[in-house]
Design an enzyme around this catalytic site. Structure first.
Site, PDB file in Angstrom:
ATOM      1  N   ASP A   1       4.341   0.334  12.371  1.00 26.67           N
ATOM      2  CA  ASP A   1       3.305  -0.213  11.829  1.00 26.67           C
ATOM      3  C   ASP A   1       2.941  -1.799  12.242  1.00 26.67           C
ATOM      4  O   ASP A   1       1.922  -2.035  12.151  1.00 26.67           O
ATOM      5  CB  ASP A   1       3.347  -0.212  10.329  1.00 26.67           C
ATOM      6  CG  ASP A   1       2.868   1.165   9.624  1.00 26.67           C
ATOM      7  OD1 ASP A   1       2.512   2.152  10.585  1.00 26.67           O
ATOM      8  OD2 ASP A   1       3.037   1.467   8.416  1.00 26.67           O
TER       9      ASP A   1
ATOM     10  N   ASP B   1      -4.490  12.873  13.337  1.00 25.40           N
ATOM     11  CA  ASP B   1      -5.426  11.488  13.275  1.00 25.40           C
ATOM     12  C   ASP B   1      -5.103  10.594  14.445  1.00 25.40           C
ATOM     13  O   ASP B   1      -4.354  11.053  15.474  1.00 25.40           O
ATOM     14  CB  ASP B   1      -4.916  10.865  11.927  1.00 25.40           C
ATOM     15  CG  ASP B   1      -3.503  10.373  11.782  1.00 25.40           C
ATOM     16  OD1 ASP B   1      -2.788  10.387  12.833  1.00 25.40           O
ATOM     17  OD2 ASP B   1      -3.004  10.440  10.357  1.00 25.40           O
TER      18      ASP B   1
ATOM     19  N   LYS C   1       0.646  -1.144  -0.130  1.00 29.51           N
ATOM     20  CA  LYS C   1       0.058  -0.149  -0.142  1.00 29.51           C
ATOM     21  C   LYS C   1       0.874   1.205   0.009  1.00 29.51           C
ATOM     22  O   LYS C   1       0.540   2.049  -0.911  1.00 29.51           O
ATOM     23  CB  LYS C   1      -0.956   0.010   1.220  1.00 29.51           C
ATOM     24  CG  LYS C   1      -1.645   1.331   1.485  1.00 29.51           C
ATOM     25  CD  LYS C   1      -2.500   1.297   2.800  1.00 29.51           C
ATOM     26  CE  LYS C   1      -1.787   1.851   4.076  1.00 29.51           C
ATOM     27  NZ  LYS C   1      -1.638   3.312   3.972  1.00 29.51           N
ATOM     28  N   ASN C   2       2.008   1.239   1.034  1.00 27.25           N
ATOM     29  CA  ASN C   2       2.624   2.323   1.157  1.00 27.25           C
ATOM     30  C   ASN C   2       3.634   2.781  -0.069  1.00 27.25           C
ATOM     31  O   ASN C   2       4.304   3.860  -0.088  1.00 27.25           O
ATOM     32  CB  ASN C   2       3.522   2.613   2.610  1.00 27.25           C
ATOM     33  CG  ASN C   2       2.462   2.593   3.772  1.00 27.25           C
ATOM     34  OD1 ASN C   2       1.215   3.031   3.254  1.00 27.25           O
ATOM     35  ND2 ASN C   2       2.674   2.354   4.835  1.00 27.25           N
TER      36      ASN C   2
ATOM     37  N   ARG D   1      -4.256  10.452   4.433  1.00 31.78           N
ATOM     38  CA  ARG D   1      -3.083  11.278   4.175  1.00 31.78           C
ATOM     39  C   ARG D   1      -1.931  11.099   3.292  1.00 31.78           C
ATOM     40  O   ARG D   1      -1.410  12.103   2.716  1.00 31.78           O
ATOM     41  CB  ARG D   1      -2.147  10.917   5.805  1.00 31.78           C
ATOM     42  CG  ARG D   1      -1.232  11.934   5.944  1.00 31.78           C
ATOM     43  CD  ARG D   1      -0.402  11.628   7.234  1.00 31.78           C
ATOM     44  NE  ARG D   1       0.848  12.195   7.271  1.00 31.78           N
ATOM     45  CZ  ARG D   1       1.095  13.235   7.662  1.00 31.78           C
ATOM     46  NH1 ARG D   1       0.245  14.127   8.171  1.00 31.78           N
ATOM     47  NH2 ARG D   1       2.510  13.614   7.390  1.00 31.78           N
TER      48      ARG D   1
HETATM   49  C1  UD1 Z   1       4.418   6.646   6.740  1.00 29.91           C
HETATM   50  C2  UD1 Z   1       3.608   5.457   6.318  1.00 29.91           C
HETATM   51  C3  UD1 Z   1       3.135   4.973   7.833  1.00 29.91           C
HETATM   52  C4  UD1 Z   1       4.307   4.730   8.585  1.00 29.91           C
HETATM   53  C5  UD1 Z   1       5.300   5.946   8.850  1.00 29.91           C
HETATM   54  C6  UD1 Z   1       6.495   5.463   9.565  1.00 29.91           C
HETATM   55  C7  UD1 Z   1       2.574   6.069   4.599  1.00 29.91           C
HETATM   56  C8  UD1 Z   1       1.075   6.271   3.809  1.00 29.91           C
HETATM   57  N1  UD1 Z   1       2.583   5.978   6.004  1.00 29.91           N
HETATM   58  O1  UD1 Z   1       3.912   7.735   7.341  1.00 29.91           O
HETATM   59  O2  UD1 Z   1       2.214   3.745   7.694  1.00 29.91           O
HETATM   60  O3  UD1 Z   1       3.671   4.404   9.898  1.00 29.91           O
HETATM   61  O4  UD1 Z   1       5.647   6.169   7.177  1.00 29.91           O
HETATM   62  O5  UD1 Z   1       7.248   4.285   8.724  1.00 29.91           O
HETATM   63  O6  UD1 Z   1       3.221   5.562   3.733  1.00 29.91           O
HETATM   64  N2  UD1 Z   1       6.965  14.462  11.270  1.00 29.91           N
HETATM   65  C9  UD1 Z   1       7.105  15.854  11.675  1.00 29.91           C
HETATM   66  N3  UD1 Z   1       7.155  16.847  10.426  1.00 29.91           N
HETATM   67  C10 UD1 Z   1       6.930  16.527   9.276  1.00 29.91           C
HETATM   68  C11 UD1 Z   1       6.840  14.974   8.752  1.00 29.91           C
HETATM   69  C12 UD1 Z   1       6.978  14.071   9.864  1.00 29.91           C
HETATM   70  O7  UD1 Z   1       7.219  16.038  12.727  1.00 29.91           O
HETATM   71  O8  UD1 Z   1       6.959  17.285   8.340  1.00 29.91           O
HETATM   72  C13 UD1 Z   1       7.198  13.295  12.189  1.00 29.91           C
HETATM   73  C14 UD1 Z   1       5.489  12.627  12.545  1.00 29.91           C
HETATM   74  O9  UD1 Z   1       4.520  13.509  13.118  1.00 29.91           O
HETATM   75  C15 UD1 Z   1       5.970  11.204  13.085  1.00 29.91           C
HETATM   76  C16 UD1 Z   1       7.487  10.950  12.327  1.00 29.91           C
HETATM   77  O10 UD1 Z   1       7.803  12.350  11.816  1.00 29.91           O
HETATM   78  O11 UD1 Z   1       6.270  11.384  14.514  1.00 29.91           O
HETATM   79  C17 UD1 Z   1       7.519   9.949  11.336  1.00 29.91           C
HETATM   80  O12 UD1 Z   1       6.449  10.347  10.293  1.00 29.91           O
HETATM   81  P1  UD1 Z   1       6.774  10.038   8.791  1.00 29.91           P
HETATM   82  O13 UD1 Z   1       7.920   9.176   8.629  1.00 29.91           O
HETATM   83  O14 UD1 Z   1       6.639  11.149   7.773  1.00 29.91           O
HETATM   84  O15 UD1 Z   1       5.452   9.052   8.479  1.00 29.91           O
HETATM   85  P2  UD1 Z   1       4.610   9.031   7.361  1.00 29.91           P
HETATM   86  O16 UD1 Z   1       5.142   9.305   6.108  1.00 29.91           O
HETATM   87  O17 UD1 Z   1       3.321  10.224   7.745  1.00 29.91           O
END
Ligand code: UD1
Length: 420
Positions: free
Chosen positions: A308, A119, A25-26, A95
């Site tokens: 996850d 979320d 999916k991701n 998202r």
């Molecule tokens: C993606 C995955 C999700 C997985 C996560 C970590 C998808 C659709 N989702 O989510 O299933 O759990 O990676 O492996 O692929 N953060 C900030 N600022 C930002 C961006 C992120 O503070 O601009 C923080 C987030 O709040 C979180 C951490 O960084 O605490 C990790 O988030 P991130 O790696 O960006 O996860 P996603 O890409 O949202």
């Protein structure tokens, strides 16, 4: 809603047999968003049959693409000039919609993407995405719940350092930098296999990228990209879910189409819990002949233990022999489902981002609620090791990540029904 939307799980089955794992999916969602980078028809294969793919297809259609879904493939015909707006109704449902931000700024010079908000697993900001795009020369501001990013004269390569190896930020910046003038480096980049798949997809479209799978990604901008034909890698989180299901139910599952190299730490942890894990290029077999032993786990960015799979490891510990600590380092809000697990008789106390778990022999069935995709899958596994019938409400969360979950569970010998 009002209508029935739940999984009915009869506890006690030992899962045994073979299961096939679909595309990630991701990865698939990100490949779909990145197809915006070239006009013409891109084909993405091994796409899972899940609701989120429909949402991304809807978003791309609103941007002017013609999206056609086949059995396990999607074709996306991208216009010369796509639209530039990702509406709130889609972003709040999924998202990953924000993954159109980078490609749109790079290709159209403008993007308006709804801010996702919080979320069920935490606050999940966009600050790294926005700061990175600004380093590449875009101007960005927030207005009426949207981030509006503009780069009418194109983007320029820059040195970007991320505070945290965010998957989404690395993806958005990589998909923006491929069309920037000059060289971009992304330091402290995410190394997730799904992101490597996206990088390889971009390379097949004509991008120049080095260092995929390492913390330093170097991108040399090209003037134009072309459509491609690419197969998505196997879903490592679905694979890991089956591996934990085998261990928890003292079962024996062979997971076909799986990539063991993407799951080294989770498979090591299962071995430490007492499972017998064997793998070859294309499959993983997990067998367990006794009650699992408790295992301590800390979630971390890849190659660390994936956040996850955190609900699965907490659930395993809930029925293991001994005590364990599970520490969540990626998403602060991710212990919400623990309260549901406690309703099933699990002995868990939360202290900040640590969960202390004392295993009990069996959980005790009760109605519970899925709060997100992975929590939902964890609760289905918990139902399998409960002593009666467990209903997991809000089952739509699970459908977002697990194609035909109930059918696959039944094929392995469990009594699970998707009630709609
Ligand atoms: C993606 C995955 C999700 C997985 C996560 C970590 C998808 C659709 N989702 O989510 O299933 O759990 O990676 O492996 O692929 N953060 C900030 N600022 C930002 C961006 C992120 O503070 O601009 C923080 C987030 O709040 C979180 C951490 O960084 O605490 C990790 O988030 P991130 O790696 O960006 O996860 P996603 O890409 O949202």
């Amino acid at each position: 809603m009002g209508a029935i939307d739940r999984f009915r799980v009869v506890g006690g089955a030992r899962l045994a047999g073979e299961v096939s794992v679909s595309g990630a999916k991701n990865s698939a969602l990100k490949l779909m968003a990145a197809s915006l980078l070239a006009a013409g028809k891109t084909t993405i294969r091994n796409v899972p049959d899940i609701a989120d793919v429909d949402i991304m297809a809807d978003l791309l259609t609103r941007l002017g693409c013609i999206v056609v879904r086949g059995a396990d493939l999607v074709t996306i015909d991208v216009p010369e000039v796509p639209g530039h707006r990702a509406d709130y109704d889609l972003v709040r449902k999924m998202r990953a919609s924000i993954n159109v931000l980078g490609p749109l700024v790079a290709r159209v010079g403008m993007a308006e993407v709804a801010l996702p908000g919080g979320d069920a697993i935490g606050s999940r900001g966009l600050d790294f995405h926005i700061r990175g795009l600004e380093s590449l020369g875009a101007k960005a501001h927030n207005e009426h719940g949207y981030v509006i990013a503009k780069a009418p004269n194109g983007l320029t390569g820059a040195e970007i350092v991320l505070d945290f190896p965010s998957v989404g930020a690395t993806e958005n910046l990589m998909t923006a930098a491929v069309l920037a003038k000059g060289v971009t480096t992304i330091d402290n980049a995410a190394r997730e296999p799904d992101l490597v798949d996206l990088g390889n997809f971009l390379i097949s479209m004509g991008a120049k990228i080095e260092g995929l799978g390492t913390p330093l990604i170097t991108i040399t901008g090209v003037a134009k990209m072309h459509p491609t034909d690419h197969a998505t890698i196997a879903d490592r989180i679905v694979t890991g879910t089956w591996a934990f299901a085998a261990a928890m139910t003292q079962g024996d599952i062979t997971i076909n189409g799986a990539r063991a190299q993407d799951l080294e730490i989770p498979l090591e942890k299962l071995t430490a819990a007492g499972a017998i894990v064997t793998s070859n290029e294309n499959s993983i077999r997990v067998r367990m002949d006794s009650r699992p032993k408790a295992i301590d786990v800390s979630t971390l960015p890849y190659p660390g233990f994936p956040t996850d799979l955190q609900p699965m490891v907490i659930t395993l510990n809930a029925i293991a022999t001994g005590d364990a600590i599970v520490t969540e380092n990626v998403f602060e809000g991710r212990f919400m489902f623990v309260n549901e697990l406690i309703r099933l008789g699990a002995q868990i106390t939360i202290d900040g981002h640590h969960a202390a778990i004392t295993g009990v022999e069996k959980l005790s069935s009760a109605p519970v609620v899925a709060t997100d995709i992975r929590a939902g899958a964890g609760l289905v596994l918990a139902g399998l090791v409960s002593d009666g019938i467990t209903f997991i409400e809000d089952g739509y969360h699970i459908d977002r990540g697990y194609p035909d979950f109930a059918t696959q569970l039944r094929a392995l010998g469990a009594d699970v029904t998707r009630e709609l």
